[in-house]
Design a protein around this motif. Structure first.
Motif, PDB file in Angstrom:
ATOM      1  N   GLY A   1       0.779  -0.982  -0.332  1.00 26.65           N
ATOM      2  CA  GLY A   1       0.030   0.037   0.125  1.00 26.65           C
ATOM      3  C   GLY A   1       0.853   1.095   0.276  1.00 26.65           C
ATOM      4  O   GLY A   1       1.540   0.978   0.012  1.00 26.65           O
ATOM      5  N   GLY A   2       0.276   2.285  -0.315  1.00 24.31           N
ATOM      6  CA  GLY A   2       0.679   3.667   0.040  1.00 24.31           C
ATOM      7  C   GLY A   2       1.646   3.480  -1.670  1.00 24.31           C
ATOM      8  O   GLY A   2       1.506   3.617  -2.385  1.00 24.31           O
ATOM      9  N   PRO A   3       2.395   4.950  -1.749  1.00 25.68           N
ATOM     10  CA  PRO A   3       2.883   5.417  -3.373  1.00 25.68           C
ATOM     11  C   PRO A   3       4.332   4.504  -3.233  1.00 25.68           C
ATOM     12  O   PRO A   3       4.831   3.848  -2.374  1.00 25.68           O
ATOM     13  CB  PRO A   3       3.290   7.268  -2.114  1.00 25.68           C
ATOM     14  CG  PRO A   3       3.480   6.965  -1.209  1.00 25.68           C
ATOM     15  CD  PRO A   3       1.945   5.701  -0.830  1.00 25.68           C
ATOM     16  N   ALA A   4       3.935   4.947  -4.464  1.00 25.96           N
ATOM     17  CA  ALA A   4       5.048   4.178  -5.028  1.00 25.96           C
ATOM     18  C   ALA A   4       6.714   5.601  -4.731  1.00 25.96           C
ATOM     19  O   ALA A   4       6.603   6.557  -4.346  1.00 25.96           O
ATOM     20  CB  ALA A   4       5.046   3.926  -6.294  1.00 25.96           C
ATOM     21  N   LEU A   5       7.389   4.291  -5.177  1.00 27.54           N
ATOM     22  CA  LEU A   5       8.909   4.854  -4.529  1.00 27.54           C
ATOM     23  C   LEU A   5       9.159   5.978  -5.899  1.00 27.54           C
ATOM     24  O   LEU A   5       9.667   7.358  -4.504  1.00 27.54           O
ATOM     25  CB  LEU A   5       9.360   3.799  -4.861  1.00 27.54           C
ATOM     26  CG  LEU A   5      11.399   4.839  -4.277  1.00 27.54           C
ATOM     27  CD1 LEU A   5      11.772   4.891  -2.970  1.00 27.54           C
ATOM     28  CD2 LEU A   5      12.277   3.646  -4.666  1.00 27.54           C
ATOM     29  N   ALA A   6       9.055   6.717  -6.769  1.00 29.07           N
ATOM     30  CA  ALA A   6       9.122   7.403  -7.435  1.00 29.07           C
ATOM     31  C   ALA A   6       8.833   8.750  -7.207  1.00 29.07           C
ATOM     32  O   ALA A   6       9.021   9.604  -7.215  1.00 29.07           O
ATOM     33  CB  ALA A   6       8.890   7.334  -8.963  1.00 29.07           C
ATOM     34  N   GLU A   7       7.473   8.687  -6.393  1.00 31.57           N
ATOM     35  CA  GLU A   7       6.287   9.731  -5.904  1.00 31.57           C
ATOM     36  C   GLU A   7       6.719  10.504  -4.475  1.00 31.57           C
ATOM     37  O   GLU A   7       6.749  10.693  -4.135  1.00 31.57           O
ATOM     38  CB  GLU A   7       4.701   8.701  -6.377  1.00 31.57           C
ATOM     39  CG  GLU A   7       3.775  10.104  -5.157  1.00 31.57           C
ATOM     40  CD  GLU A   7       2.293   9.238  -5.639  1.00 31.57           C
ATOM     41  OE1 GLU A   7       1.649  10.281  -5.250  1.00 31.57           O
ATOM     42  OE2 GLU A   7       2.361   8.431  -4.917  1.00 31.57           O
ATOM     43  N   ILE A   8       7.492   9.756  -3.823  1.00 27.80           N
ATOM     44  CA  ILE A   8       7.923   9.750  -2.498  1.00 27.80           C
ATOM     45  C   ILE A   8       9.204  10.625  -2.825  1.00 27.80           C
ATOM     46  O   ILE A   8       9.271  11.544  -1.632  1.00 27.80           O
ATOM     47  CB  ILE A   8       8.332   7.593  -1.876  1.00 27.80           C
ATOM     48  CG1 ILE A   8       7.410   7.715  -1.183  1.00 27.80           C
ATOM     49  CG2 ILE A   8       9.040   8.921  -0.464  1.00 27.80           C
ATOM     50  CD1 ILE A   8       7.890   5.650  -0.647  1.00 27.80           C
TER      51      ILE A   8
END
Length: 633
Positions: free
Chosen positions: A221-228
């Motif tokens: 769950g949660g945002p993808a690493l690129a979004e982080i």
């Protein structure tokens, strides 16, 4: 006149012999039923514990770790112990998700398996607690029935034998001892069964009782690493102080307003640094009576909303240190919710519209300078380093993961460390979110945990005394430093105590007391008051030392090859991250600064790279000399 002791039993006529025999029969029946009941309850508890050993979420993390290269069928057997097929299915699905992290069908399959596993788990936990109460009640009845047998026992046909006092007491004592010993054995077995069953988080943690669990929920769950990486979700951003943009504004003046995009007053004071997601900037502030969270528009500086976090320092009688204040911790976000923590132990989550999603109190922390560790976020979870107490063996400290959407405790790992003030960091080795670790500093250990399960992976004995500086990560190594201890580089691929095997180098100059180190693949920068000390990241060789004209409380931030460091008077030094000190520029605000800047590309229309700095009373947004649609300066 004293009677001589009786040498022979005296036979007396029995009174109401039939009633005596009837009650004796009742006592026998009750004793048998109570004994059978206790055996049945204890047996059911044993079966429940055995079933949990196969299917409990407590073994999932270990199963995943040890069965990475095995098939689903091989996962059914692990170290000679059977694993529930549903757990094996979870292992297989997790492996598939690692290979295809964007596959929503696999994620949904994992969620369904997890829901069933957790339903079984908590149902069994409740059953064990209920069984313990039933077992205790059955033992009480059994003991009372045995006691009745000693009083109403049939001694003979039509007569009752009376021995001397000593002999009569001896015989009764033997019967009672046997009864107590038997009942005690059943009681001990029942209590052991109860103790072996780990209490669920909702029964333990909300009351502030430290617990060690490895219960884990499937990630994904949660945002993808690129979004982080495109945002600034926590203290010092997603890369421990290294911005993901290649350049940022270098020229501004707070007194004249040059290149100050906006300046907005923050309602309540705080030392926490800004975090940024998309077009929103978040801060927390507090006084003795009130705790609040603020959301600002990244483009205009307008206060979009403010929200109150239940609780106050006054109500809990928490004493705070002047240098930390009532809101020292930087917030964190998972891209959907924002999380805030205060020295009172109060914690809350809000959605991006300002609606409170959940809140809780973790208990009044036992901390010498008050709780000051910032929060971290991993996927859809918020991470709390809740270090407290002065005794490292008390087990009061813990690293805790909460589900961001519900506040449910996902896992909690005991830390045998005293109070500290460093913040946890989430690192992504090889740029892979599936390999994420949470690294923490405390006295005396630097510890790396598996981010998914909370399981301790490695530790190094390097620190001491009051630990406040957080770790840094670059080039596959963790870098730590603390006053009166060491600066050190640690490889993160170890297991267990790696003090002798994975510590690459140690140094003793320029050790910081509060400011966190900054690391690149080439250099490590330490800041202590007025002094900058730079080391070679690979060898630990001291490269240079430089004295500033004012001390710093903010941690340094790297943009490209330029380091930004703000001193307490609001002056930002910009210098090269290289083998020699080379100052590039200086730029000043018009108020004092203790917080670390956030440097990120905002998502508002026509926006670009901005520097967000929290001063004593205002939040600043600094822009480049030209419009930054393409990332210009």
């Amino acid at each position: 006149m004293t009677q001589p002791p009786l040498k022979e039993p005296v036979q007396l006529p029995i009174y109401n012999r039939q009633e005596r025999q009837r009650w004796f029969g009742v006592a026998v029946a009750v004793a048998i039923v109570a004994a059978c009941f206790c055996v049945f309850v204890a047996g059911r508890m044993a079966i429940t514990v055995a079933q949990d050993w196969r299917r409990s979420p407590l073994i999932v993390a270990d199963a995943v770790e040890n069965l990475q290269d095995r098939t689903k069928d091989e996962a059914v057997e692990k170290r000679g112990r059977p694993i529930d097929p549903l757990v094996a299915e979870w292992v297989q699905a997790t492996k598939e998700l690692r290979a295809r992290p964007e596959d929503e069908a696999i994620k949904e399959r994992i969620r369904k398996i997890d829901l069933e596993l957790r339903g079984r788990y908590f149902s069994h936990r409740v059953s064990l607690v209920q069984g313990a109460y039933l077992l205790a009640g059955g033992l009480v009845v059994l003991v009372l029935a045995v006691k009745a047998l000693t009083q109403w026992g049939a001694i003979g046909a039509g007569v009752m034998t009376v021995f001397g006092v000593a002999e009569d007491s001896r015989r009764k004592t033997e019967v009672v001892r046997v009864a107590i010993a038997g009942a005690g054995c059943v009681l001990i077995v029942g209590m052991v069964m109860w103790r072996l069953a780990p209490a669920p988080s909702f029964m333990v943690f909300e009351k502030g009782v430290p617990a060690t669990t490895a219960a884990t929920a499937p990630g994904g769950g949660g945002p993808a690493l690129a979004e982080i990486m495109a945002n600034w979700p926590s203290f010092r951003g997603p890369m421990c102080g290294s911005a993901t943009v290649s350049e940022a504004p270098t020229d501004w003046d707070g007194a004249t307003g040059r290149n100050i995009a906006w300046k907005t007053e923050v309602p309540l004071e705080g030392k926490g640094s800004p975090i940024v997601w998309g077009n929103k900037v978040f801060l927390s502030g507090a006084s003795e009576e009130r705790q609040e969270v603020y959301c600002f528009d990244a483009g205009t500086g307008a206060l979009v909303w403010r929200a109150v976090v239940p609780g106050s320092a006054k109500a809990t009688d928490v004493k705070v240190w002047d240098d930390t204040g009532y809101a020292p911790a930087t917030m964190a976000t998972d891209g959907r919710h924002v999380f805030a923590m205060f020295p009172t132990g109060d914690m809350a989550a809000f959605d991006f519209a300002g609606q409170k999603i959940w809140s809780k109190n973790l208990g009044k922390p036992e901390s010498q300078y008050s709780l000051a560790a910032s929060l971290a976020a991993y996927r859809d979870r918020v991470i709390v380093q809740f270090d407290q107490g002065s005794d490292e063996k008390s087990g009061k400290s813990a690293l805790i993961a909460f589900d961001g959407a519900t506040g449910r405790q996902v896992w909690r790992t005991r830390r045998n460390l005293p109070n500290s003030w460093a913040s946890p960091v989430v690192i992504y080795p090889d740029g892979d979110i599936a390999k994420a670790q949470i690294v923490t500093c405390g006295s005396p250990l630097v510890i790396g945990y598996d981010a998914e399960s909370g399981r301790e992976l490695w530790s190094a004995n390097l620190l001491t005394d009051d630990v406040a500086a957080s770790p840094a990560f670059a080039g596959g190594m963790v870098f730590v430093a603390n006053d009166r201890a060491f600066a050190a580089a640690i490889r993160i691929d170890g297991c267990g105590d790696v003090t002798k095997s994975h510590v690459v180098w140690k140094a003793e100059d320029g050790l910081p007391d509060t400011v966190s180190p900054l690391a690149t693949d080439e250099i490590v920068l330490l800041v202590k008051g007025y002094t900058l000390t730079c080391y070679d990241a690979k060898t630990g060789k001291k490269l240079w030392e430089h004295k500033l004209d004012e001390s710093c409380d903010a941690s340094p931030v790297l943009v490209g090859k330029t380091i930004y460091l703000v001193n307490t008077n609001g002056v930002t030094y910009m210098f090269e991250a290289g083998p020699v000190y080379k100052e590039l520029k200086k730029a000043a605000l018009d108020e004092k600064v203790m917080a670390t800047p956030a440097i990120v590309r905002t998502s508002e229309e026509g926006g670009g790279v901005r520097i967000f700095i929290r001063g004593k009373t205002h939040l600043y947004s600094i822009k480049g000399e030209e419009r930054e649609g393409g990332g210009g300066r």
